[in-house]
Write an enzyme that holds these catalytic residues in place. Structure first.
Site, PDB file in Angstrom:
ATOM      1  N   GLU A   1       6.032  -9.401  15.331  1.00  0.00           N
ATOM      2  CA  GLU A   1       5.525  -9.862  16.623  1.00  0.00           C
ATOM      3  C   GLU A   1       5.691 -11.384  16.710  1.00  0.00           C
ATOM      4  O   GLU A   1       6.122 -11.923  17.725  1.00  0.00           O
ATOM      5  CB  GLU A   1       4.055  -9.469  16.727  1.00  0.00           C
ATOM      6  CG  GLU A   1       3.583  -9.409  18.149  1.00  0.00           C
ATOM      7  CD  GLU A   1       2.162  -8.904  18.239  1.00  0.00           C
ATOM      8  OE1 GLU A   1       1.655  -8.370  17.238  1.00  0.00           O
ATOM      9  OE2 GLU A   1       1.576  -9.058  19.314  1.00  0.00           O
TER      10      GLU A   1
ATOM     11  N   ARG B   1       0.816  -1.223   0.000  1.00  0.00           N
ATOM     12  CA  ARG B   1       0.000   0.000   0.000  1.00  0.00           C
ATOM     13  C   ARG B   1       0.846   1.268   0.000  1.00  0.00           C
ATOM     14  O   ARG B   1       0.377   2.332  -0.394  1.00  0.00           O
ATOM     15  CB  ARG B   1      -0.998  -0.050   1.158  1.00  0.00           C
ATOM     16  CG  ARG B   1      -2.053  -1.136   0.960  1.00  0.00           C
ATOM     17  CD  ARG B   1      -3.010  -1.215   2.118  1.00  0.00           C
ATOM     18  NE  ARG B   1      -2.402  -1.607   3.358  1.00  0.00           N
ATOM     19  CZ  ARG B   1      -2.215  -2.853   3.770  1.00  0.00           C
ATOM     20  NH1 ARG B   1      -2.589  -3.858   3.003  1.00  0.00           N
ATOM     21  NH2 ARG B   1      -1.648  -3.113   4.924  1.00  0.00           N
TER      22      ARG B   1
HETATM   23  P1  AMP Z   1       4.635  -2.217  11.596  1.00  0.00           P
HETATM   24  O1  AMP Z   1       5.892  -2.801  11.023  1.00  0.00           O
HETATM   25  O2  AMP Z   1       4.170  -2.911  12.845  1.00  0.00           O
HETATM   26  O3  AMP Z   1       4.725  -0.717  11.771  1.00  0.00           O
HETATM   27  O4  AMP Z   1       3.490  -2.518  10.556  1.00  0.00           O
HETATM   28  C1  AMP Z   1       3.345  -1.727   9.454  1.00  0.00           C
HETATM   29  C2  AMP Z   1       2.913  -2.503   8.243  1.00  0.00           C
HETATM   30  O5  AMP Z   1       1.855  -3.409   8.528  1.00  0.00           O
HETATM   31  C3  AMP Z   1       2.402  -1.535   7.215  1.00  0.00           C
HETATM   32  O6  AMP Z   1       2.897  -1.931   5.950  1.00  0.00           O
HETATM   33  C4  AMP Z   1       0.903  -1.641   7.320  1.00  0.00           C
HETATM   34  O7  AMP Z   1       0.328  -1.621   6.041  1.00  0.00           O
HETATM   35  C5  AMP Z   1       0.612  -2.938   8.039  1.00  0.00           C
HETATM   36  N1  AMP Z   1      -0.277  -2.799   9.209  1.00  0.00           N
HETATM   37  C6  AMP Z   1       0.076  -3.007  10.512  1.00  0.00           C
HETATM   38  N2  AMP Z   1      -0.962  -2.864  11.325  1.00  0.00           N
HETATM   39  C7  AMP Z   1      -2.016  -2.525  10.550  1.00  0.00           C
HETATM   40  C8  AMP Z   1      -3.406  -2.220  10.813  1.00  0.00           C
HETATM   41  N3  AMP Z   1      -3.920  -2.246  12.054  1.00  0.00           N
HETATM   42  N4  AMP Z   1      -4.181  -1.914   9.764  1.00  0.00           N
HETATM   43  C9  AMP Z   1      -3.673  -1.886   8.508  1.00  0.00           C
HETATM   44  N5  AMP Z   1      -2.401  -2.172   8.191  1.00  0.00           N
HETATM   45  C10 AMP Z   1      -1.566  -2.489   9.198  1.00  0.00           C
END
Ligand code: AMP
Length: 191
Positions: A108, A71
């Site tokens: 995670e 995205r």
């Molecule tokens: P992070 O590495 O935990 O910051 O996760 C970010 C990635 O996971 C991004 O590419 C987001 O598109 C996706 N992502 C994580 N949590 C969500 C959520 N609650 N809703 C939509 N996309 C998420």
């Protein structure tokens, strides 16, 4: 409804918030997924999103926008065109055809890998890293590692949505010291 008579800024962001869909328990139980597809489907909302992001970085000398699969490509590509910057995709493993640099990072549960073509970032280029959602920050930090591996300078990170309660901003700021983190919309737990 979009009211043209109200001033932009807060009203515009409220309009964008109304175009996000919460999907509970996706892709796994306990996750409240922020679905951006209604925002993309609304030409006005997509346009405002790009305007507000571009406005934040215009005149700041961004050489390259790095978008994170998948995205981050949608917003990053359009933003690069508006900023007269080049666009570079960071992808999941095995998708890019030529020689790649790769970085593994912790999720995670388990581990993930991101890749970027080895010749993507000119040394010293000022880079803006873009994704749709900032959650824990692990993905953005991994993209930052790839940029730095090639000698790029991370000037900022931009997100459409930030999940404030997961501490991603602190994680990213700590990992890429001196770079700014900007998010258009902020959400608390369960919001
Ligand atoms: P992070 O590495 O935990 O910051 O996760 C970010 C990635 O996971 C991004 O590419 C987001 O598109 C996706 N992502 C994580 N949590 C969500 C959520 N609650 N809703 C939509 N996309 C998420």
């Amino acid at each position: 409804m979009f009211n043209h008579d109200e001033l932009p800024g807060q009203h515009a962001v409220r309009y964008l918030r109304s175009k996000l869909r919460n999907v509970p328990d996706f892709p796994q139980p306990g996750i409240l997924f922020k679905d951006i597809t209604p925002l993309l489907a609304d030409p006005r909302a997509f346009h405002i999103t790009l305007d507000l992001l571009a406005e934040r970085f215009i005149g700041e000398h961004v050489d390259t926008v790095v978008g994170i699969e998948a995205r981050g490509f949608i917003f990053g590509g359009a933003l690069a065109a508006r900023l007269n910057a080049s666009f570079v995709p960071v992808r999941k493993p095995g998708k890019l055809p030529a020689k790649v640099d790769r970085v593994a990072y912790k999720l995670e549960y388990g581990e993930a890998v991101l890749e970027m073509h080895t010749d993507s970032i000119p040394r010293g280029a000022r880079v803006l890293i873009v994704d749709d959602v900032l959650a824990t920050g692990g993905t953005a930090c991994a993209a930052a590692d790839l940029v730095r591996l090639q000698g790029g300078e991370i000037s900022a990170f931009a997100f459409v949505v930030e999940l404030d309660f997961l501490g991603g901003k602190e994680q990213v700021e700590c990992h890429a010291k001196g770079s700014r983190v900007y998010s258009l919309m902020h959400f608390a737990a369960g919001e």
